[in-house]
Write a protein that holds these residues in place. Structure first.
Motif: not given
Length: 285
Positions: A72-90
């Motif tokens: 899910d776009v709103d699921g934990p995996e995409v949220a995990w990706l966002a946390r790793i990205a931090g101040d970077m656009v990924v």
């Protein structure tokens, strides 16, 4: 004028999400050490690509176990990706679940959340048996400027990139799981005709729209597919600014995006000099 450092990755990503996120963390750490502000990961990063596309052009309906996990776009995996990205656009690709429907999807994130979503529009070979097609191309604003996204076969269609450019995209992130040819395949991927097509599309789409093109791809093999790598950054003149060649790696380039686009478009502006009145036969065709 400020510069932007962008990077495209060629790396293998499979079904094991623990391994996937470990690799993403390594790649983001490397990118951050090199000053990267936009990191483009391949199609099907989160969970891998399809195990098979059918042989000799005959499409197959894959069994459930051969499909990537539906997320899910709103699921934990995409949220995990966002946390790793931090101040970077990924940006990264994954199999999206929307109710009972699956899409081949790309997402752009920062630590603040999702910036944009693209569902792959053009489906090659047997992909349509596993995914529903998306229905459009839209650019969006990000900390590194206005970005458009597309996935793999989308780039074979000039209208796709042109739509993003006309929507103001300065940078296009193209995420692929692009394999070498399965007929008359070259032993050396650098000599493979599908590698050549991959590279030609990247350079042509950047040049005809006078944009910065950041092209990521899967690496290694998955199922019956052998991926061509060839991650690259292409400038608005169609010049390759950085590439991994036919090996895994990270292609990194630093560009003054606005100045580079303005310079490329100053005398011969491909978007400015369009003649829509002469293209009527394309509308709805």
């Amino acid at each position: 004028m400020p510069t932007t450092t962008v990077a495209a990755v060629a790396a293998p990503f499979g079904r094991d999400l623990g391994e996937v996120f470990a690799r993403i963390e390594q790649l983001v750490a490397e990118a951050r050490s090199r000053g990267v502000q936009l990191l483009v990961l391949p199609e099907a990063t989160l969970g891998g690509y399809l195990a098979d596309l059918g042989e000799h052009g005959v499409a197959q309906v894959l069994p459930q176990h051969a499909l990537p996990p539906a997320l899910d776009v709103d699921g934990p995996e995409v949220a995990w990706l966002a946390r790793i990205a931090g101040d970077m656009v990924v940006t990264a690709g994954f199999c999206e679940a929307d109710g009972g429907t699956r899409y081949n999807t790309a997402v752009a994130v920062t630590g603040d959340g999702v910036l944009g979503v693209h569902r792959k529009v053009h489906q090659p070979l047997g992909e349509g048996n596993s995914y529903t097609a998306g229905n459009g191309f839209r650019a969006f604003d990000s900390p590194v400027g206005r970005i458009g996204m597309m996935i793999c076969y989308d780039k074979a269609f000039p209208e796709a990139a042109r739509t993003l450019a006309m929507d103001g995209a300065e940078i296009v992130a193209c995420m692929s799981a692009w394999p070498g040819s399965r007929t008359a395949a070259a032993t050396d991927l650098a000599e493979d005709r599908w590698t050549r097509r991959f590279d030609l599309f990247d350079q042509a789409r950047a040049l005809e729209n006078q944009i910065v093109w950041v092209s990521a791809n899967q690496a290694g093999s998955f199922g019956g597919l052998r991926f061509v790598c060839s991650a690259k950054v292409v400038g608005p003149g169609g010049d390759v600014l950085a590439t991994t060649g036919v090996a895994p790696g990270m292609a990194v380039a630093t560009v003054d995006v606005r100045a580079t686009l303005d310079g490329a478009r100053r005398s011969m502006g491909h978007l400015r000099d369009r003649r829509p009145d002469a293209y009527g036969a394309l509308v709805g065709a």
